[in-house]
Design a protein around this motif. Structure first.
Motif, mmCIF file in Angstrom:
data_model
loop_
_atom_site.group_PDB
_atom_site.id
_atom_site.type_symbol
_atom_site.label_atom_id
_atom_site.label_comp_id
_atom_site.label_asym_id
_atom_site.label_seq_id
_atom_site.Cartn_x
_atom_site.Cartn_y
_atom_site.Cartn_z
ATOM 1 N N THR A 1253 0.824 -1.213 0.000
ATOM 2 C CA THR A 1253 0.000 0.000 0.000
ATOM 3 C C THR A 1253 0.848 1.249 0.000
ATOM 4 O OG1 THR A 1253 -1.662 -1.238 1.235
ATOM 5 C CG2 THR A 1253 -1.878 1.167 1.206
ATOM 6 N N SER A 1254 1.894 1.208 0.825
ATOM 7 C CA SER A 1254 2.781 2.378 0.884
ATOM 8 C C SER A 1254 3.453 2.618 -0.454
ATOM 9 C CB SER A 1254 3.827 2.173 1.974
ATOM 10 O OG SER A 1254 4.629 1.064 1.665
ATOM 11 N N VAL A 1255 3.837 1.528 -1.142
ATOM 12 C CA VAL A 1255 4.471 1.691 -2.456
ATOM 13 C C VAL A 1255 3.478 2.294 -3.444
ATOM 14 C CG1 VAL A 1255 5.460 0.441 -4.403
ATOM 15 C CG2 VAL A 1255 6.154 -0.106 -2.078
ATOM 16 N N SER A 1256 2.238 1.814 -3.406
ATOM 17 C CA SER A 1256 1.241 2.350 -4.342
ATOM 18 C C SER A 1256 0.969 3.818 -4.043
ATOM 19 C CB SER A 1256 -0.039 1.518 -4.257
ATOM 20 O OG SER A 1256 -0.589 1.639 -2.959
ATOM 21 N N GLU A 1257 0.895 4.147 -2.748
ATOM 22 C CA GLU A 1257 0.703 5.557 -2.405
ATOM 23 C C GLU A 1257 1.868 6.408 -2.888
ATOM 24 O OE1 GLU A 1257 -1.877 4.771 1.694
ATOM 25 O OE2 GLU A 1257 0.170 5.578 1.739
ATOM 26 N N GLU A 1258 3.040 5.843 -2.776
ATOM 27 C CA GLU A 1258 4.221 6.577 -3.240
ATOM 28 C C GLU A 1258 4.116 6.830 -4.744
ATOM 29 O OE1 GLU A 1258 6.368 7.672 -1.216
ATOM 30 O OE2 GLU A 1258 7.868 8.482 -2.579
ATOM 31 N N LEU A 1259 3.630 5.851 -5.470
ATOM 32 C CA LEU A 1259 3.488 6.024 -6.914
ATOM 33 C C LEU A 1259 2.450 7.108 -7.235
ATOM 34 C CD1 LEU A 1259 3.635 2.325 -8.098
ATOM 35 C CD2 LEU A 1259 5.334 4.089 -8.455
ATOM 36 N N ASP A 1260 1.350 7.102 -6.450
ATOM 37 C CA ASP A 1260 0.357 8.152 -6.676
ATOM 38 C C ASP A 1260 0.933 9.534 -6.430
ATOM 39 O OD1 ASP A 1260 -2.275 6.091 -5.246
ATOM 40 O OD2 ASP A 1260 -1.524 6.243 -7.320
ATOM 41 N N VAL A 1261 1.731 9.627 -5.372
ATOM 42 C CA VAL A 1261 2.345 10.925 -5.070
ATOM 43 C C VAL A 1261 3.268 11.344 -6.198
ATOM 44 C CG1 VAL A 1261 3.921 12.105 -3.502
ATOM 45 C CG2 VAL A 1261 2.108 10.659 -2.580
ATOM 46 N N ARG A 1262 4.040 10.407 -6.698
ATOM 47 C CA ARG A 1262 4.940 10.737 -7.810
ATOM 48 C C ARG A 1262 4.148 11.214 -9.037
ATOM 49 N NH1 ARG A 1262 9.519 11.953 -5.501
ATOM 50 N NH2 ARG A 1262 10.380 10.243 -4.248
ATOM 51 N N LYS A 1263 3.017 10.565 -9.211
ATOM 52 C CA LYS A 1263 2.184 10.969 -10.353
ATOM 53 C C LYS A 1263 1.696 12.400 -10.171
ATOM 54 C CE LYS A 1263 -2.009 9.642 -12.869
ATOM 55 N NZ LYS A 1263 -3.134 8.689 -12.921
ATOM 56 N N LEU A 1346 14.110 15.689 -10.125
ATOM 57 C CA LEU A 1346 12.947 14.848 -9.893
ATOM 58 C C LEU A 1346 13.049 13.528 -10.632
ATOM 59 C CD1 LEU A 1346 10.095 17.501 -10.027
ATOM 60 C CD2 LEU A 1346 10.872 16.233 -8.039
ATOM 61 N N GLU A 1347 13.594 13.596 -11.824
ATOM 62 C CA GLU A 1347 13.757 12.356 -12.586
ATOM 63 C C GLU A 1347 14.714 11.410 -11.867
ATOM 64 O OE1 GLU A 1347 15.302 10.896 -16.998
ATOM 65 O OE2 GLU A 1347 15.260 13.017 -16.464
ATOM 66 N N SER A 1348 15.823 11.973 -11.359
ATOM 67 C CA SER A 1348 16.770 11.109 -10.634
ATOM 68 C C SER A 1348 16.122 10.543 -9.372
ATOM 69 C CB SER A 1348 18.028 11.904 -10.276
ATOM 70 O OG SER A 1348 17.695 12.963 -9.392
ATOM 71 N N GLN A 1349 15.324 11.391 -8.707
ATOM 72 C CA GLN A 1349 14.638 10.884 -7.523
ATOM 73 C C GLN A 1349 13.634 9.809 -7.898
ATOM 74 O OE1 GLN A 1349 12.944 14.175 -5.448
ATOM 75 N NE2 GLN A 1349 14.915 14.862 -4.593
ATOM 76 N N LEU A 1350 12.955 9.993 -9.015
ATOM 77 C CA LEU A 1350 12.011 8.972 -9.463
ATOM 78 C C LEU A 1350 12.729 7.671 -9.787
ATOM 79 C CD1 LEU A 1350 9.032 8.452 -10.097
ATOM 80 C CD2 LEU A 1350 9.457 9.204 -12.434
ATOM 81 N N GLN A 1351 13.908 7.801 -10.425
ATOM 82 C CA GLN A 1351 14.690 6.598 -10.711
ATOM 83 C C GLN A 1351 15.122 5.909 -9.416
ATOM 84 O OE1 GLN A 1351 15.235 5.184 -13.598
ATOM 85 N NE2 GLN A 1351 14.109 6.740 -14.756
ATOM 86 N N SER A 1352 15.556 6.742 -8.454
ATOM 87 C CA SER A 1352 15.955 6.129 -7.173
ATOM 88 C C SER A 1352 14.753 5.491 -6.486
ATOM 89 C CB SER A 1352 16.580 7.184 -6.265
ATOM 90 O OG SER A 1352 15.618 8.184 -5.963
ATOM 91 N N GLN A 1353 13.580 6.162 -6.601
ATOM 92 C CA GLN A 1353 12.375 5.572 -6.029
ATOM 93 C C GLN A 1353 12.034 4.260 -6.715
ATOM 94 O OE1 GLN A 1353 11.021 6.888 -3.468
ATOM 95 N NE2 GLN A 1353 9.405 5.389 -3.207
ATOM 96 N N LYS A 1354 12.250 4.271 -8.004
ATOM 97 C CA LYS A 1354 11.997 3.039 -8.766
ATOM 98 C C LYS A 1354 12.926 1.926 -8.309
ATOM 99 C CE LYS A 1354 12.020 1.372 -13.572
ATOM 100 N NZ LYS A 1354 12.273 1.759 -14.968
ATOM 101 N N ARG A 1355 14.189 2.297 -8.134
ATOM 102 C CA ARG A 1355 15.141 1.274 -7.653
ATOM 103 C C ARG A 1355 14.775 0.797 -6.253
ATOM 104 N NH1 ARG A 1355 18.811 4.731 -10.328
ATOM 105 N NH2 ARG A 1355 19.267 5.824 -8.368
#
Length: 1852
Positions: A1253-1263, A1346-1355
């Motif tokens: 759930t936390s991961v999905s919420e994180e994805l929503d926030v990124r969106k 933000l892109e680098s942070q998104l990549q790090s979040q993805k990792r």
């Protein structure tokens, strides 16, 4: 009264006995003057007539009262004579196991032949500082008295230890030296005391040997001077030796050995370094095998050799010199094996290449031929010529032995000289204590020159002893101003004159030695002619002309003259010495250098003993002939001179005497031989001391003690206010003869026997009083008994009469009852007959009616069964139809589902292709997709199986359909055939008839089948009923098992709870031990720190002129204490080197665990520092890179904008796909995982769902962030930001990089957008300088970030997914393991199954707890890190706000219009901080700490005010974010507190004040630290006052350590104040007056138990405790800390009291037990008054309480022993036995504890595992804790008084 009046009936006396020396007897009749016979009864019950000597008419010695037997001091006995002394020593030695007894100024020590636990360091500490008479006799008491007199009188002391061989002289001297070494310590770091003690094993190895009387007999005398400096610390020592027994080197008697060193060498012969010595077994050498006893039982000579070598090394004797010593000793052994062969009667020779002599020459480095020649020849010199004369074999053997003795004596001298050099000190000696270990008086069957010298020395020592005793008696009489009468005592001077005067025995012996033809016979004749009949002390034996008798002080001794001249000459051939001097072995000539010097007469005796004195430091030069002359001095002359020197030394010192007694000749432990003891008592002067004391006034009482003891003999009118006059009046009435006593200034002196008479009067008075009390009580008891008997008789009569009346009433009732019973019986018989007939009739009726009913029932039953058969047939037909319909429906469903599955398969294939594409984009999700693919494959396999089954079903259905079709066709054909065959109807009818018959037959069979079915049904019902019963039983068993399981679970729970409690207790004990170890480490560190400061001050004082250019400052001083100087985690890197440089003097041994923890902490800090440094470098690189990009920035950005938009779209699509995959993963987990793992309540399921759930919420926030950025870009095209919003892209980049949280970034861009919208500037004006491009560049950098942070979040998401896969895998493995365990448990019996399941559950819960603890620790670390980052961000935001305020120009402020308004006065809102300047820090510390007077602060101001002020200053420094100021203030505070405590550390108020303030400062640092655990009790205002910038946890630890040190110092101050009060107040003072009487004390005075002005009482202790408590409360000390201080104080009181009780025989009595219990009750009452009963202080007094109870309980039967063992659980076995041994009756009505009872106690307590230590550790300090105690005081309300002088600080 006359002495004869004491010989009354029942008086006890001593009579001589040939076996027991003295026997006790009791008078059967009063003695009247003139009686010649005494009627006596011995202790064994025999009657005896004792005849008095008609000449002397001396009466036998009277026996002392039992209460005086076993006294510590023999002079305390009322009757002083030989049997009394002997009996007292025997009782103490055998019954009480006490080996030490005082006899006036002499300590009598009896060898127990057993190791006793009375010489430990705790015993030394107990005797240190005590008066000699206050403690039980001990060698330590004598040593303490000598040490104290040396310090008090500034006079050197001597301890003279004497006794015969085996009496324990060496051990006593060793313990005395050990006491000095322990108590005084050394003045340097060279450990002189260890060297002094290390000299003992060396001297024992070369000077001690096994004899028939002792396994470790000293064969020489020694006098050791232990030197002290002005502070009375050991600085060195010097040893003088006397009379070494050289003859033992060449000869040993049977069952004796040579010196230990020879056997140690032989036992170590196999060592590699000893191979060159060519040694072997001791039996192979002539000098070691003559005694036939080469081994001592229980002694390992090889180990002793190692100890000897270790001692030599410690004393500075190098390895080369040690090997030289061993070479010489080995050479002596080989020399003893040299054999001479007789050539004729006057000459002899040595065989050529004789191996022993060859080895000797090789070891000694001399020529073989030369040594061989001079061993068989001697040189004779005349006036004109020199002759070489051969000698006989006997003479050669004697010459060889003389050479061996001479070499050993020289080696002995050399070793003693080197030991003295090692013990010599360069510091000037201020005083010394000498310990003389010398042989006692000796007499054997054959006495020779050795015994003559020994007894001569004892005559001199006895004369000195008599004079000293006489002098002390005279001083005592003069001090008390009583008439002085001359005491007649034995004078040794005539005997000494006989030996050493002109023409004395030694003078005549020396003269005869000078005569050419002098012999022993001629010398004996000269003795007879000179002294016989002229000196009363000299006699001639009747049957011998070669002996003489001397009357010594101890006994007559007959000496044999044979050998006197030879031993006195001590001849050694000079030629042999010259050969040895020419040796190539360098050490050997050193031994004979003294032959060429003028030395003091301390050479060797041929007897065999070597007297030694100090060797002169410089050799004197004389004439050439002087050496030979000096060398020819006789042994007697040398010994006389050395003895004179010793006596001069002893006369210049204050002597203390120790007389060692050997109790038996068989070395049996605690076995007393009266004959041997009496011989030694007579020889050592103890009886002479008794005689001198008895001749005067041996018994001495102070007036107060006499009044207290004999108050019972006085009437009320006799008691006056003047105690002295009262005692005089009473004594004049009690004792008529005034010569029997004398009145001194402070004491009453009694003649011998008078105290016994007074004790008799006192006992008679007490006995009469007891009889009167008994008479009254017995009458009262008998009257009570009579009244009880009368009352009982009346009661018995009343009950008897009542019983008779009740019996008559019972008879009447029985008669009436019998009549009633007959009536009812007759009625019963008639009624029973009627019932029988009626029952028979009813039975016949019932059987008839039953038969008819059964017939009707069978008919109905048949009809009912027919109906049932019809019902079942019709039901079967209906079910058949239904089943066919169901099969058809299922087939249709399968077809439909197949169609839907194909559609789903197509969808899955489409999704699989999308997963493949995502797999290329996201490689990290490959494993997950593969797993999902694997699951799809498994589903496909299942689907294939279902399809196969469906295909099979279709085939079956088709075959059935074909079959039905064929049947239909066949039926149609048969129908056609039936139409054709109508003619066959008749035949068919016949067949029908047949079928009817068959049907009837079938019906009959059906009936039989129905009958069979009925039977089967009955059997089935019976079986069902049986099964139900079994089921019921099983249910009962199940319930029983469940109940049993519940009980077992309950028991196991209780057991586990008990184990948990025990483990908790054990953990608490371990924690306390660890805390104690840590606090002891701090104590040791503070001690070393103080010592370092003292040394530094001494060095400063020694160096008057400092070096130019070097000046010590406060910073230098503080750096020396860097152990307590820590920096915060935001410290500068420049401070690290200064902290790491520590002085070498301060390195102390640390706890290894603490060191590892600190090392680990340092490693973590270094890692954090490296990470921060790397991050800083990375940021700097990014800044540089951004600057470079800014310089190279192109003019056109369109393509990049398009690229960014495409990139955002791609990221959005990836986010959607990632979200879909997560949903699918959640769905797959919920559907296909194991039920026990994925159950909604399972922990793993919850954790997994939360993470997903936390991961999905994180994805929503990124969106949302992407959408925000898109809107931001759109807004950038519409509006242009103002000029002042952003001037540099680098600043924007740094700000964005600082914003690590996604929410902060989003808010920042929203704010930026609003700012842009609110801007009203013109677009063209903004774009003139390219500012729009700068803004776009900044946004681009933000997008990239933000892109680098998104990549790090993805990792991170991929990592989390991988972790989830691992968790799933682990859960599967756990599931499999659980299933395996379940399968195994099912195979186990129920009990084992339950235990296994519980054990497994416990293990699982433990593992989960450990995992959760690890996670919690990680989260705590993360929270702390985030808090620190938050503080940094808050600080920077504050700086930005300040900068914005500064940017407002003054012009803008001036230009604004100002309107005058009324401003109401508002009270300033203080923030609870104090501001001071950096330069005022020293003034602050000086006024607040260094010069502050605790008394004024405690009385006038609030408690803990200095702590609050310091903390408010720290708060202000924290508010300013000035780490240097915080560090400097805290360091100065800690160092200043240390200085104050060092300067005024003996003041209790000062130490208590700073302990309270240090704890309050520590609590403030915790309370306002910002940690949630410490903020629970804070108000909201207090929470606002928390520290914001610095984490001072390390300084809290430093303050905690400082508080521990202050607490330990407080305990030491308490102990020093209470120490002189405890023994006097708790033991000696009689709180309950009159309970215990004072016994006679003897010469060694005890502290009086009567309260004088200078003595302490229990009230003194209570007043002091009140003072301590009030001071601590005034200073505001924490209540818990006050409880710990009180607990420690009570422990000290209990331990010191109990230790003194265990070492004082006079205190172990019933009445003293009552006194102690009363005193303890007063202490408990004090605890109750102060509400401190729960502090644990009462428990610390438990050993003392039990010891007092032990003194009061009965001690006779086995039940008493059992009660004692159960009662005294806080005392050790050694303490219980010691108290029982020391128990002493004060009155005659008490009884001693029997030896058998003590042995019973020991047998019962032998399994108890406790410490063998006798005394409690009075220095033990309990580990202290400082529980958090928050303050409710608001900081902003604190006012600073002007009296503190802190006007330079201001409130903020």
């Amino acid at each position: 009264m006359a002495a004869s009046e004491l010989y009354t009936k029942f008086a006890r006396v001593w009579i001589p006995d040939p076996e027991e020396v003295w026997k006790s007897a009791e008078l059967l009749k009063d003695y009247k003057p003139g009686d010649k016979v005494l009627l006596l009864q011995l202790e064994d019950g025999k009657d005896l007539e004792y005849r008095l000597d008609p000449k002397t008419k001396e009466l036998p010695h009277l026996r002392n009262p039992d209460i005086l037997v076993g006294e510590n001091d023999l002079t305390a006995l009322s009757y002083l004579h030989e049997p009394a002394v002997l009996h007292n020593l025997r009782v103490r030695f055998i019954d009480s196991k006490l080996i030490y007894t005082y006899c006036g100024i002499v300590l009598v020590a009896i060898n127990p032949y057993e190791q006793l636990p009375i010489y430990g360091e705790d015993i030394i500490n107990a005797y240190s500082g005590q008066n000699m008479g206050d403690m039980d006799p001990h060698i330590f008491a004598v040593a303490e008295e000598a040490y104290k007199q040396m310090a008090r009188d500034e006079r050197n002391q001597s301890i003279i230890v004497s006794g015969e061989s085996g009496a324990g002289k060496t051990v006593s001297a060793k313990y005395a030296m050990r006491y000095f070494a322990t108590v005084s310590g050394s003045a340097s770091e060279a450990n002189v005391e260890e060297k002094v003690l290390a000299s003992n094993p060396i001297m024992e190895s070369i000077g001690n040997a096994k004899t028939t009387r002792n396994d470790n007999s000293s064969r020489f005398g020694k006098y050791i001077e232990i030197g002290f400096d002005k502070r009375y610390r050991i600085i060195g020592a010097n040893m003088r030796t006397y009379l070494l027994e050289k003859s033992r080197v060449v000869f040993q008697a049977e069952e004796e050995r040579n010196y230990h060193i020879f056997y140690q060498l032989c036992a170590s012969a196999n060592l590699p370094e000893f191979k060159v010595l060519r040694l072997g077994d001791a039996n192979n050498f002539h000098y070691t095998n003559q005694g036939g006893s080469p081994v001592i039982e229980g002694v390992d000579d090889a180990k002793e050799m190692a100890h000897t070598r270790q001692a030599c090394t410690l004393l500075g004797i190098s390895e080369s010199y040690q090997m030289g010593i061993f070479r010489i000793l080995a050479g002596i052994l080989h020399l003893g094996n040299v054999v001479f062969m007789s050539r004729d009667s006057d000459s002899c020779t040595i065989p050529p290449k004789h191996e022993p002599l060859s080895i000797f020459c090789d070891l000694m480095g001399v020529d073989f031929e030369e040594m061989s020649h001079w061993l068989c020849h001697r040189k004779l010199a005349t006036a004109t010529e020199t002759y070489i004369k051969p000698i006989s074999k006997l003479q050669a053997t004697n010459a060889r032995d003389a050479l061996a003795k001479h070499i050993y004596a020289k080696l002995f001298n050399w070793i003693v000289d080197h030991v003295n050099q090692a013990l010599h000190s360069a510091v000037k000696q201020h005083s010394f204590i000498g310990v003389l270990d010398i042989y006692g008086f000796e007499t054997f069957e054959i006495n020779s020159f050795e015994q003559f010298c020994i007894n001569y020395a004892n005559e001199k020592l006895q004369q000195q002893f008599n004079m000293h005793v006489f002098k002390l008696e005279q001083e005592e009489y003069m001090k008390e101003q009583i008439p002085w009468t001359l005491i007649d005592f034995y004078d040794n001077q005539p005997c000494i004159n006989l030996i050493e005067s002109k023409l004395g025995i030694l003078d005549l012996l020396d003269e005869e030695c000078k005569m050419p033809k002098g012999t022993d016979d001629t010398w004996a004749q000269k003795l007879y002619n000179t002294h016989l009949n002229k000196c009363a002390l000299f006699e001639k034996p009747r049957l011998s002309n070669k002996a003489f008798i001397i009357q010594h002080f101890a006994d007559k001794v007959e000496y044999q003259c044979e050998g006197f001249l030879e031993k006195n000459k001590d001849t050694v051939f000079e030629e042999q010495i010259k050969v040895l001097k020419s040796s190539k072995f360098k050490m050997l000539p050193e031994l004979f250098q003294d032959d060429e010097k003028v030395i003091s007469p301390t050479s060797a005796t041929s007897s065999g003993r070597t007297p030694l004195t100090r060797t002169p430091s410089k050799p004197t030069k004389g004439r050439p002939g002087q050496t030979a002359k000096e060398h020819k001095k006789t042994v007697g002359h040398q010994f006389r001179n050395s003895l004179h020197l010793l006596m001069e030394t002893l006369n210049a010192t204050t002597p203390h005497y120790v007389r060692c007694i050997k109790p038996n000749d068989f070395k049996f432990p605690f076995t007393f031989d009266e004959k041997r003891a009496v011989q030694q008592l007579r020889a050592c002067g103890v009886l002479e001391t008794i005689r001198i004391s008895a001749a005067g006034f041996p018994s001495r009482w102070t007036y107060q003690e006499f009044f207290s003891r004999y108050r019972v003999l006085m009437r009320q009118k006799d008691v006056l206010s003047d105690r002295k006059q009262t005692c005089k009046n009473v004594l004049e009435k009690l004792i008529v003869d005034k010569d029997k006593y004398q009145f001194g200034k402070t004491k009453i002196f009694f003649r011998a026997g008078q105290v016994a008479y007074l004790e008799k009067l006192r006992a008679d008075k007490l006995r009469a009083a007891c009889i009167r009390i008994q008479k009254t009580i017995r009458g009262w008891l008998l009257r009570k008994k009579y009244l009880r008997m009368r009352k009982a008789a009346i009661t018995v009569q009343r009950y008897v009469r009542g019983h008779q009346a009740r019996c008559y009433a019972k008879f009447l009732r029985r008669t009436k009852a019998a009549t009633i019973i007959q009536k009812y019986w007759r009625m019963y018989v008639a009624r029973r007959r009627y019932k029988i007939m009626r029952t028979a009739t009813i039975v016949l009726q019932s059987y008839l009616r039953g038969y008819l009913a059964r017939n009707r029932y069978h008919k109905i039953l048949r009809e009912h069964k027919a109906i049932i058969i019809q019902k079942w047939v019709r039901g079967w037909l209906a079910r058949t139809y239904y089943s066919r319909s169901i099969h058809a429906i299922i087939y249709l469903q399968c077809c439909f589902r197949r169609m839907m599955a194909k559609r789903e398969l197509k969808k899955l294939k489409i999704e699989a292709r999308s997963v493949e594409r995502y797999k290329k984009l996201h490689i990290g999700m490959e494993n997950k997709i593969m797993q999902l693919q694997r699951k799809v494959d498994e589903q496909n396999k299942d689907y294939k199986c279902l399809m196969e089954k469906l295909t099979n079903l279709e085939g079956t259905y088709n075959s059935e359909t074909e079959k039905l079709r064929s049947d239909l066709e066949r039926l149609q054909l048969s129908e056609e055939e039936a139409k054709i065959a109508t003619g066959r109807v008749l035949s068919l009818q016949e067949e029908i008839a047949k079928l009817r018959k068959d049907l009837e037959q079938t019906q009959s069979e059906k009936k039989s089948i129905e009958e069979h079915a009925d039977r089967y049904k009955q059997e089935t019902e019976q079986l069902v009923s049986n099964l139900k019963e079994e089921n019921t039983l099983l249910k009962q068993e199940k319930e029983a098992l469940n109940h049993r399981i519940v009980e077992q679970a309950k028991e196991m729970t209780e057991t586990m709870e008990k184990k948990l409690v025990e483990e908790t207790k054990q953990l608490e004990l371990d924690l306390n031990d660890e805390r104690l170890r840590y606090q002891n480490l701090l104590n040791e560190f503070s001690r070393l720190e103080e010592r370092y400061d003292d040394l530094k001050e001494e060095m400063t004082l020694m160096v008057n002129v400092p070096k130019p250019g070097h000046k010590r400052t406060d910073s230098t001083h503080s750096s020396n204490e860097s152990e307590y100087t820590f920096s915060s985690e935001i410290a500068e890197t420049e401070d690290i080197p200064s902290r790491t440089e520590e002085p070498s003097e301060k390195k102390v041994p640390l706890d290894m665990s603490l060191f590892l923890k600190l090392q680990k902490r340092v490693t973590e800090l270094e890692q954090e520092k490296q990470v921060m440094q790397d991050e800083l470098d990375r940021k700097e690189e990014q800044v540089l890179r951004s600057k470079a990009k800014e310089e190279e920035r192109p003019q056109i950005r369109g393509a990049e904008l398009e690229y960014e938009s495409l990139k955002r779209q791609e990221l959005e699509s990836e986010n959607k796909k990632l979200k879909n995959e997560l949903n699918e993963l959640r769905k797959a987990l919920s559907e296909k995982s194991a039920p026990e793992v994925t159950a909604p309540g399972a922990p793993a399921y919850r954790v997994l769902m939360e993470q997903l759930t936390s991961v999905s919420e994180e994805l929503d926030v990124r969106k949302e962030e992407v959408l925000i950025l898109r809107s931001q870009l759109v807004s950038q095209k519409e509006a242009i930001q103002p000029k002042n919003t952003m001037t540099d892209s680098t600043i924007l980049l740094e700000d964005v990089q600082k914003m690590k949280d996604k929410g902060e970034i989003a808010q920042a861009y929203i704010g930026l957008k609003e700012t842009n919208r609110s801007s009203a500037m013109d677009c063209h004006e903004l774009n003139e300088d390219g500012e729009l491009l700068l803004v776009y560049e900044g946004l681009k950098q933000a997008n990239r970030l933000l892109e680098s942070q998104l990549q790090s979040q993805k990792r991170s998401h991929e990592n989390e997914a991988e972790a989830l896969r691992g968790e799933i895998q682990s859960l599967k493995e756990e599931n499999n393991r659980q299933q395996q365990l379940l399968a195994q448990n099912l195979q186990l019996p129920p009990e084992a199954r339950i235990e296994a399941s519980l054990q497994h559950e416990i293990t699982r819960l433990t593992n989960e707890n450990l995992d959760l603890m690890e996670q919690l620790e990680k989260q705590d670390k993360t929270v702390r890190k985030l808090k620190k980052q938050l503080k940094v961000f808050a600080k920077k935001i504050g700086e930005l706000e300040v900068g914005q305020m500064e940017n407002i120009s003054p012009g803008q402020i001036i230009d604004e219009p100002i309107r005058p308004v009324n401003i109401p006065r508002k009270e300033k809102d203080f923030q609870g901080m104090l501001e001071y300047k950096k330069e005022d820090e020293q003034k602050l510390v000086k006024n607040l700490i260094l010069e502050l007077k605790p008394r004024g602060v405690a009385v006038n101001l609030i408690p803990g005010l200095p702590a609050y002020i310091l903390f408010m200053c720290v708060r202000h420094a924290d508010y300013l974010n000035d780490d240097q100021k915080v560090r400097s203030l805290l360091t100065s505070t800690i160092n200043s507190i240390k200085k104050v405590l060092k300067k005024r550390g003996d003041d209790f108020e000062t130490v208590s004040f700073w302990l309270s303030n240090t704890c309050r400062f520590l609590h403030c640092l915790k309370q306002y630290s910002g940690e949630e655990g410490f903020m629970k009790h804070n108000t909201s205002r207090q929470n606002e006052h928390c520290l914001t910038n610095f984490d001072l946890a390390e300084y809290r630890q430093v303050l905690s350590d400082l508080a521990i040190q202050i607490y330990q110092q407080l305990v030491r101050v308490l102990e020093n104040i209470l120490q002189p009060m405890i023994v006097s107040g708790m033991l000696e003072h009689e709180t309950i007056q009159g309970v215990s009487g004072v016994k006679p004390t003897g010469l060694r005075k005890r502290t009086s138990s009567i309260a004088d002005e200078g003595t302490y009482t229990l009230d003194s202790i209570l007043r002091q405790l009140n003072a301590f408590h009030s001071v601590m409360c005034q200073h505001g000390m924490d209540p818990e800390l006050v409880k710990q201080v009180v607990k420690q104080t009570f422990y000290i009181v209990g331990a010191v009291t109990l230790n003194n009780l265990l070492l004082r025989k006079d205190m172990c009595s019933w009445s003293k037990g009552m006194q102690i219990r009363y005193n303890v009750s007063q202490l408990e009452e004090w605890l109750r008054d102060k509400n401190l009963m729960n502090s644990g202080a009462k428990e610390t007094l438990e050993p003392l309480i039990q010891a007092a109870q032990l003194l009061q309980v009965k001690k006779k039967t086995d039940d008493d022993a059992e009660a004692i063992c159960s009662m005294c659980n806080a005392l050790t076995t050694a303490q219980i036995v010691k108290v029982l041994n020391l128990y002493t009756p004060v009155n005659e009505f008490e009884e001693r504890v029997s030896v058998s009872f003590i042995r019973t106690i020991q047998m019962r307590l032998r399994d108890r595992k406790d410490s063998p230590q006798l005394l409690m550790d009075a220095k033990h300090i309990f580990p202290v804790t400082f529980p958090f105690n928050p303050s409710s005081l608001a900081l902003e309300t604190i006012q600073i008084p002007a009296s503190l002088g802190l006007g330079f600080i201001s409130r903020v």
